[in-house]
Write a protein that holds these residues in place. Structure first.
Motif, short mmCIF file in Angstrom:
data_model
loop_
_atom_site.label_atom_id
_atom_site.label_comp_id
_atom_site.label_asym_id
_atom_site.label_seq_id
_atom_site.Cartn_x
_atom_site.Cartn_y
_atom_site.Cartn_z
N SER A 79 0.86 -1.18 0.00
CA SER A 79 0.00 0.00 0.00
C SER A 79 0.90 1.24 0.00
O SER A 79 2.10 1.16 0.29
CB SER A 79 -0.92 0.00 1.22
OG SER A 79 -0.14 -0.08 2.38
N LEU A 80 0.31 2.37 -0.33
CA LEU A 80 1.12 3.59 -0.40
C LEU A 80 1.58 4.04 0.98
O LEU A 80 2.57 4.75 1.09
CB LEU A 80 0.35 4.71 -1.11
CG LEU A 80 0.56 4.68 -2.62
CD1 LEU A 80 -0.33 3.66 -3.29
CD2 LEU A 80 0.37 6.04 -3.22
N ASP A 81 0.86 3.62 2.03
CA ASP A 81 1.28 4.03 3.38
C ASP A 81 1.99 2.90 4.12
O ASP A 81 2.04 2.89 5.34
CB ASP A 81 0.07 4.54 4.19
CG ASP A 81 -1.02 3.48 4.35
OD1 ASP A 81 -0.89 2.37 3.79
OD2 ASP A 81 -2.01 3.76 5.04
N ASP A 82 2.55 1.95 3.37
CA ASP A 82 3.29 0.85 4.00
C ASP A 82 4.51 1.42 4.75
O ASP A 82 5.30 2.18 4.17
CB ASP A 82 3.75 -0.15 2.93
CG ASP A 82 4.19 -1.48 3.53
OD1 ASP A 82 3.62 -2.49 3.17
OD2 ASP A 82 5.13 -1.47 4.36
N PRO A 83 4.68 1.05 6.01
CA PRO A 83 5.81 1.62 6.78
C PRO A 83 7.17 1.00 6.46
O PRO A 83 8.18 1.40 7.04
CB PRO A 83 5.41 1.31 8.24
CG PRO A 83 4.52 0.13 8.16
CD PRO A 83 3.81 0.20 6.84
N LEU A 84 7.22 0.06 5.52
CA LEU A 84 8.48 -0.65 5.24
C LEU A 84 9.71 0.26 5.09
O LEU A 84 10.74 -0.01 5.70
CB LEU A 84 8.30 -1.55 4.00
CG LEU A 84 9.58 -2.18 3.45
CD1 LEU A 84 10.22 -3.10 4.47
CD2 LEU A 84 9.28 -2.94 2.16
N PRO A 85 9.64 1.36 4.30
CA PRO A 85 10.86 2.17 4.14
C PRO A 85 11.44 2.61 5.47
O PRO A 85 12.66 2.71 5.63
CB PRO A 85 10.38 3.37 3.32
CG PRO A 85 9.16 2.90 2.62
CD PRO A 85 8.51 1.88 3.52
N PHE A 86 10.58 2.86 6.45
CA PHE A 86 11.03 3.43 7.72
C PHE A 86 11.52 2.36 8.69
O PHE A 86 11.99 2.67 9.77
CB PHE A 86 9.92 4.29 8.33
CG PHE A 86 9.45 5.32 7.34
CD1 PHE A 86 10.28 6.39 7.02
CD2 PHE A 86 8.26 5.17 6.66
CE1 PHE A 86 9.91 7.31 6.05
CE2 PHE A 86 7.87 6.09 5.70
CZ PHE A 86 8.70 7.16 5.39
N LEU A 87 11.41 1.10 8.28
CA LEU A 87 12.03 0.03 9.07
C LEU A 87 13.52 -0.09 8.73
O LEU A 87 14.27 -0.75 9.42
CB LEU A 87 11.37 -1.32 8.77
CG LEU A 87 9.95 -1.53 9.29
CD1 LEU A 87 9.41 -2.87 8.81
CD2 LEU A 87 9.94 -1.47 10.82
#
Ligand SMILES: CC(C)(COP(=O)(O)OP(=O)(O)OC[C@H]1O[C@@H](n2cnc3c(N)ncnc32)[C@H](O)[C@@H]1OP(=O)(O)O)[C@@H](O)C(=O)NCCC(=O)NCCS
Length: 397
Positions: A264-272
């Motif tokens: 999804s566009l609000d997936d927090p993955l990048p900030f992990l």
């Protein structure tokens, strides 16, 4: 040409397959059609026949589905599918005939909305469908992606085989669906079909591998030609499960890149990650398209982020469905009734269907002239319809 329309029977599955194969350049084996048969509800498929040549020249079907609205309500719906018109008979109104027939049926059934996934973006707006979810594809260079040392959610993940995945993943998925706007339920038939994992669908990749967490589930395959891991299913009910599953995927030594087509566009993955840029967005496409068939039922089935009391003037090409509706709602729920008072907002049914899922903001649609109201009213509608989470459908159909 005015086609003769009829509902399909069980015996029509080969003809449905032939029409679809010709339209999409596919090749269905007898086995592939038999695999599909449990999902095929013939009475939900309309066939258009050209009386002059007595041949099927158009097909439009639907699947019985349930979708989650912002706020968590689950709504029964039909998902249009296997739609095609023979190239020998295009642009003569065959699709319009079939969809008119199907929409009439949906309205008679009392459905609040219908859904589809579009092969092309220019076809379905005229039939009242608006974008209801988006899907983002990402590619991660696994060798450079390092999870933040202080990120939560390590461990708790184990490999399971396909039997165990079939037994345990549906519960995780059910819980994910309940918390995700736009999410589609999967019944047993869908799970059986998706876990067939047919060789022909692997595009040269390995068979599926399954990762299970108490609150999450992943299915992925490995592509040896470029040492990549392709995530086919990713459902996490909690942020801990989300982090733990990604941690596991990013630990796949020997794999160079991990790709996923359904973030999804609000997936927090990048900030992990220590370096968020390692999650490279390679595309954003529309997922679900929705069409409201009962404005009152659809708009009162979800709560609103802020209190709202507006009269909407809804333009709908289907006879009897548009008109003026007063929407009164807030975080606890909503009511929506027909009125005759002056409207605050003018909106077409496709744009309203987009707003229902919070897929795009009212402010954005207003800038394109699709939501027409005083700026202060646009702001109120914008804030009220915004979803807590980005809509994600999770199952292609
Ligand atoms: C898309 C398809 C089903 C349209 O069938 P059709 O019988 O030619 O469509 P119709 O003649 O009923 O057209 C109805 C309206 O849609 C428009 N339309 C049809 N196909 C369109 C397209 N690909 N792009 C933009 N507009 C399209 C027509 O211009 C017409 O517009 P109007 O009535 O507002 O003037 C057909 O082209 C097809 O089978 N395409 C390949 C398979 C496919 O993409 N199926 C859809 C799967 S989601």
């Amino acid at each position: 040409m005015e086609p003769v329309l009829r509902r399909a029977t069980h015996d029509d599955l080969p003809a449905v397959g032939t029409a679809d194969a010709r339209a999409f350049g596919l090749n269905y084996t007898d086995q592939a059609l038999e695999d599909f048969r449990p999902l095929f509800e013939p009475e939900r498929f309309v066939l258009a026949t050209d009386p002059a040549i007595k041949a099927v020249v158009g097909v439009a079907g639907s699947f019985s589905l349930e979708v989650t609205l912002p706020g968590g309500a689950s709504v029964p719906t039909q998902g249009l599918t296997w739609v095609s018109v023979a190239t020998t008979h295009r642009r003569q109104g065959v699709l319009r005939w079939m969809l008119t027939d199907m929409h009439q049926g949906f309205v008679e059934e009392g459905l609040a909305l219908s859904l589809l996934m579009a092969s092309e973006g220019g076809i379905y707006g005229r039939f009242g469908y608006g974008q209801a979810s988006r899907a983002r594809s990402v590619t991660i260079d696994r060798r450079l992606a390092r999870v933040r040392p202080d990120a939560r959610g390590r461990g708790g993940v184990r490999f399971v085989d396909s039997d165990e995945a079939r037994a345990l993943a549906p519960d995780v998925h059910r819980r994910w669906v309940a918390t995700t706007p736009g999410a589609l339920h999967r019944d047993d038939r869908w799970w059986d079909f998706l876990l067939l994992d047919r060789e022909a669908d692997r595009e040269g990749g390995s068979a599926l591998f399954f990762l299970l967490h108490t609150d999450g589930y992943v299915a992925y395959r490995i592509q040896h030609s470029d040492n990549s891991c392709r995530v086919e299913d990713f459902f996490a009910v909690t942020d801990e499960a989300h982090a733990a599953l990604w941690h596991t995927l990013l630990g796949l030594d020997l794999v160079h890149t991990v790709t996923s087509v359904a973030c999804s566009l609000d997936d927090p993955l990048p900030f992990l990650l220590e370096d968020p840029r390692q999650v490279r967005t390679t595309g954003v496409v529309d997922g679900l398209w929705a069409r409201i068939l009962d404005v009152g039922a659809a708009l009162s089935a979800r709560p609103y982020a802020t209190d709202i009391d507006v009269v909407l003037d809804v333009a709908d090409p289907l006879p009897g469905l548009g008109g003026r509706y007063r929407l009164r709602g807030g975080p606890e729920g909503a009511s929506c009734e027909r009125v005759t008072t002056e409207p605050d907002v003018r909106v077409d049914i496709a744009s309203l269907s987009t707003l229902l899922f919070g897929a795009h903001r009212a402010r954005t649609l207003a800038r394109a002239g699709l939501v027409v109201a005083e700026p202060s009213v646009v702001n109120r509608v914008d804030l009220a319809f915004a979803g807590e989470r980005e809509a994600r459908h999770g199952t292609d159909f």
